[in-house]
Design an enzyme around this catalytic site. Structure first.
Site, mmCIF file in Angstrom:
data_model
loop_
_atom_site.group_PDB
_atom_site.id
_atom_site.type_symbol
_atom_site.label_atom_id
_atom_site.label_comp_id
_atom_site.label_asym_id
_atom_site.label_seq_id
_atom_site.Cartn_x
_atom_site.Cartn_y
_atom_site.Cartn_z
ATOM 1 N N HIS A 47 -5.460 36.003 -3.682
ATOM 2 C CA HIS A 47 -5.122 36.638 -2.402
ATOM 3 C C HIS A 47 -5.280 38.164 -2.456
ATOM 4 O O HIS A 47 -4.529 38.888 -1.812
ATOM 5 C CB HIS A 47 -3.691 36.271 -1.981
ATOM 6 C CG HIS A 47 -3.557 34.823 -1.592
ATOM 7 N ND1 HIS A 47 -3.912 34.350 -0.348
ATOM 8 C CD2 HIS A 47 -3.123 33.740 -2.283
ATOM 9 C CE1 HIS A 47 -3.695 33.034 -0.295
ATOM 10 N NE2 HIS A 47 -3.228 32.639 -1.457
ATOM 11 N N GLU A 81 -2.065 29.968 -5.500
ATOM 12 C CA GLU A 81 -3.404 29.536 -5.092
ATOM 13 C C GLU A 81 -4.563 30.264 -5.766
ATOM 14 O O GLU A 81 -5.537 30.633 -5.120
ATOM 15 C CB GLU A 81 -3.538 29.667 -3.568
ATOM 16 C CG GLU A 81 -2.542 28.801 -2.823
ATOM 17 C CD GLU A 81 -2.652 28.873 -1.311
ATOM 18 O OE1 GLU A 81 -2.430 27.840 -0.681
ATOM 19 O OE2 GLU A 81 -2.946 29.956 -0.753
ATOM 20 N N ASP A 119 -2.457 40.540 1.351
ATOM 21 C CA ASP A 119 -3.168 39.268 1.209
ATOM 22 C C ASP A 119 -4.663 39.559 1.273
ATOM 23 O O ASP A 119 -5.074 40.726 1.343
ATOM 24 C CB ASP A 119 -2.733 38.263 2.296
ATOM 25 C CG ASP A 119 -2.729 36.831 1.750
ATOM 26 O OD1 ASP A 119 -3.789 36.383 1.298
ATOM 27 O OD2 ASP A 119 -1.668 36.180 1.764
HETATM 28 C C1 TNX Z 1 -0.200 28.299 2.013
HETATM 29 S S1 TNX Z 1 2.491 28.659 0.653
HETATM 30 C C2 TNX Z 1 -0.142 29.611 1.565
HETATM 31 C C3 TNX Z 1 -0.529 30.696 2.479
HETATM 32 C C4 TNX Z 1 -1.032 30.194 3.800
HETATM 33 C C5 TNX Z 1 -0.206 29.007 4.269
HETATM 34 C C6 TNX Z 1 -0.602 28.477 5.621
HETATM 35 C C7 TNX Z 1 1.634 29.698 -0.086
HETATM 36 C C8 TNX Z 1 2.265 30.295 -1.234
HETATM 37 N N1 TNX Z 1 0.373 29.990 0.339
HETATM 38 O O1 TNX Z 1 -1.457 31.562 1.874
HETATM 39 O O2 TNX Z 1 -0.958 31.231 4.725
HETATM 40 O O3 TNX Z 1 -0.327 27.984 3.316
HETATM 41 O O4 TNX Z 1 0.279 27.491 6.070
#
Ligand code: TNX
Length: 643
Positions: A368, A433, A298
């Protein structure tokens, strides 16, 4: 205590919150040439800060004051705004703080007081009192008939294996008997536990019969034998003043509701040792899960050794004042990190296989990726990219470029090593994301868009993921990714989608023809707080997830039994994201007993699941967790808090 920092909510005006921060110099010396570093995982709007400038990279914040002196026994005060949902929990406040000099060298530690929240204290919700069930099986078997009486395992009991399919399960049973009950079987004793092959039983299905003459276990698969042993272990009770264990006479014919039952553990935000990872995997086996999804990379850490790129772990596995990566989430003034060597990974894979658990590795791309980019800038950094973006976790430099040759060299190498290392068919490539605005001011990316006739930058993401998918196919693997893997409409329907936004989003993917794993954040995210009390650790962006809420998650509730879309739903998964998971006792507090509730969601048919019945089994089951010294959240204790 010579220095103290207080943070208080001044006002909440949706969607903003205004804060006042006070740094007290309680010493009898003037403080000069200072900056304040602290950890806050929400984004401070830079223009909103008074009397100072703030720089923020992820959760790492650094405040440079307008005036560089705080006289002895005086204080510095500034205000700032966050665009955020109102804060409701103490764990939303500053995590750690340090006074450093203008070059960033640590001068003083700072005591952080709990954030002054605007919301009034909320009472905890309490659970109904229930009578403890005599049988504490979790997840509840799908068919079970109880008889009167008990069979006893004694110092003369032995296992008889009539099939080699049961070798691993039997070995696991023996090790669990030792660790849970200090009980050893006798290699030359009676055949009190017989493992027998039954080819008519499906994968994971098993039959367990306890009669006055002994225990018989039948299955047609390794996983079936492991699940049968998990059931047997939960039925055993030590007999007082004796070395034997009693087990009620019972017939269990059992098989899972969903084929895929998983848990994801984030080892990037905080590093968990091999022992901690094995601990989780062993618990997964106890609850009849069959998949461990290992989030290995990450922004804040790269945790898997890649032989061709030692830089990935040399640089990317560590953060801190003497590292390229800044501190994040905790350990502000210290170097912190770790990674798994390939030998350690092979050891963990074997450990999981012995417990019927498949490990799916995740290499999260193209977002990430900050740890990877900082580790391999010569391959992954596009120096002419001036795009301005900010990821959800507040990074502006964490996305791979689909237009750099180095990106493909990186992918080819990493995916090849990962595919060789992990025997599982599935490899997870993240895809979540990717922030808006990315690639928009990169000449190379814009040229690629033109060349390919792409209209939308999401197509660039699809371009990269399609490449990864083909590469994985050539390595004999099937790609899986988060929901956003289908953005840009380029990956094939062979990709499996892990849906986290909502069940609706999952169904949309299934309707398009994707196989889907359900992992809705609102019910399965174990980093969410468990109650409304501000003392509860965790985050609440998706929901507050009490034990009851986790248990009452009913997958596919809105989908008709006859709807063919059901075939596309392979199963369910829960996840522990680890921004706030700093130590083992917090793992325990967040995971247990909610993991047992989710286990039942995945295993037990809807018609057999009842909340109060689960609670009455849980009551007895907690004794088993106590034996293992699990620091679980006490479901019935209203003054419950993390130990
Ligand atoms: C969302 S769910 C994320 C993570 C974070 C998390 C914290 C997802 C695919 N991504 O990067 O750690 O929320 O709750």
């Amino acid at each position: 205590m010579s220095y103290r920092v207080d943070l208080a909510v001044l006002s909440e005006q949706k969607p903003f919150c205004r804060f006042g921060l006070t740094l007290h110099n309680l010493s009898d010396q003037d403080l000069t040439d200072w900056k304040l570093q602290f950890i806050l995982d929400r984004y401070i709007l830079p223009d909103s800060v008074t009397h100072a400038e703030c720089q923020q990279i992820g959760s790492f914040c650094s405040i440079t004051p307008d005036t560089n002196k705080i006289a002895a026994n005086q204080y510095f005060y500034c205000e700032f705004t966050l665009r955020t949902a109102p804060l409701r929990f103490y764990s939303d406040g500053l995590k750690e703080a340090l006074i450093v000099d203008i070059h960033g060298q640590v001068k003083h530690t700072v005591h952080v007081t709990p954030i002054v929240l605007a919301s009034p204290f909320k009472q905890r919700t309490s659970l109904p009192d229930v009578v403890e069930s005599s049988i504490s099986l979790i997840p509840k078997p799908n068919s079970m008939v109880l008889d009167d009486g008990y069979f006893h395992l004694t110092s003369t009991s032995q296992i008889t294996l009539q099939t080699s399919l049961a070798d691993k399960a039997a070995a696991w049973l023996e090790s669990e008997l030792t660790s849970l009950f200090s009980f050893s079987l006798n290699p030359i004793g009676h055949s009190d536990i017989v493992f027998r092959s039954n080819p008519t039983l499906d994968e994971s299905e098993y039959k367990l019969k306890v009669k006055a003459s002994g225990v018989t276990i039948e299955a047609g698969s390794t996983s079936g034998f492991v699940h049968a042993c998990a059931t047997l272990l939960q039925l055993l009770k030590p007999v007082e003043n004796s070395l034997s264990l009693s087990v009620p006479l019972i017939t269990v014919n059992d098989s899972p509701r969903f084929k895929y039952r998983g848990m994801m553990l984030d080892c990037a935000r905080h590093f968990h040792s091999v022992e901690q990872v094995k601990y989780i995997i062993n618990h997964l086996a106890r609850y009849k899960f069959n998949t461990f999804h290992w989030h290995l990379t990450d922004d804040e850490g790269w945790r898997v050794e890649i032989k061709a790129f030692p830089e990935l772990t040399r640089t990317g596995a560590f953060r801190g004042p003497n590292q390229i990566l800044e501190p994040q989430f905790s350990h502000l003034g210290q170097d912190y990190g770790g990674f798994y060597s390939q030998d350690e990974i092979r050891d963990v894979i074997a450990y999981a296989q012995d417990r019927g658990i498949t490990i799916i590795p995740e290499i999260d791309i193209p977002g990430h990726c900050r740890a990877a980019i900082k580790s391999l800038p010569h391959l992954l950094f596009d120096e002419n990219d001036h795009s301005i973006y900010r990821s959800i976790q507040h990074y502006s430099d964490n996305v791979l470029s689909p237009a750099l040759e180095g990106t493909y060299t990186f992918l080819d190498t990493v995916l090849s090593e990962i595919s060789q290392l992990f025997p599982a068919k599935l490899v997870h490539i993240g895809a979540d994301e990717v922030p808006d605005g990315v690639w928009s001011d990169s000449p190379k990316c814009q040229a690629l868009m033109l060349e390919m006739g792409y209209q939308d930058s999401k197509e660039l993401q699809g371009h990269l993921l399609r490449y990864a998918e083909k590469k994985l196919h050539s390595l004999g693997k099937r790609m899986v990714g988060w929901e956003e893997a289908q953005h840009g409409n380029k990956v094939s329907k062979d990709t499996v989608i892990y849906s986290w936004l909502s069940e609706d989003a999952a169904l949309t993917c299934a309707k398009q023809g994707f196989d889907v794993i359900l992992q809705p954040a609102q019910s399965t995210y174990l980093d969410m707080t468990q109650d409304n009390s501000p003392f509860e650790p965790g985050v609440n962006w998706a929901s507050v997830i009490s034990l009851e809420k986790a248990y009452r998650y009913e997958p596919l509730e809105m989908v008709a039994d006859s709807d063919p879309i059901r075939k596309r739903i392979l199963g369910i998964q829960c996840a522990l994201w680890c921004e706030i998971i700093i130590h083992q006792s917090r793992i325990d507090y967040m995971v247990f007993p909610r993991l047992s509730a989710i286990a039942e969601v995945g295993w037990t048919q809807k018609s057999h699941r009842h909340w109060e019945d689960y609670l009455s089994r849980l009551k007895g089951h907690l004794t088993l967790l106590d034996k293992q010294d699990v620091k679980y959240r006490q479901p019935w204790d209203n003054d419950n808090c993390e130990k």
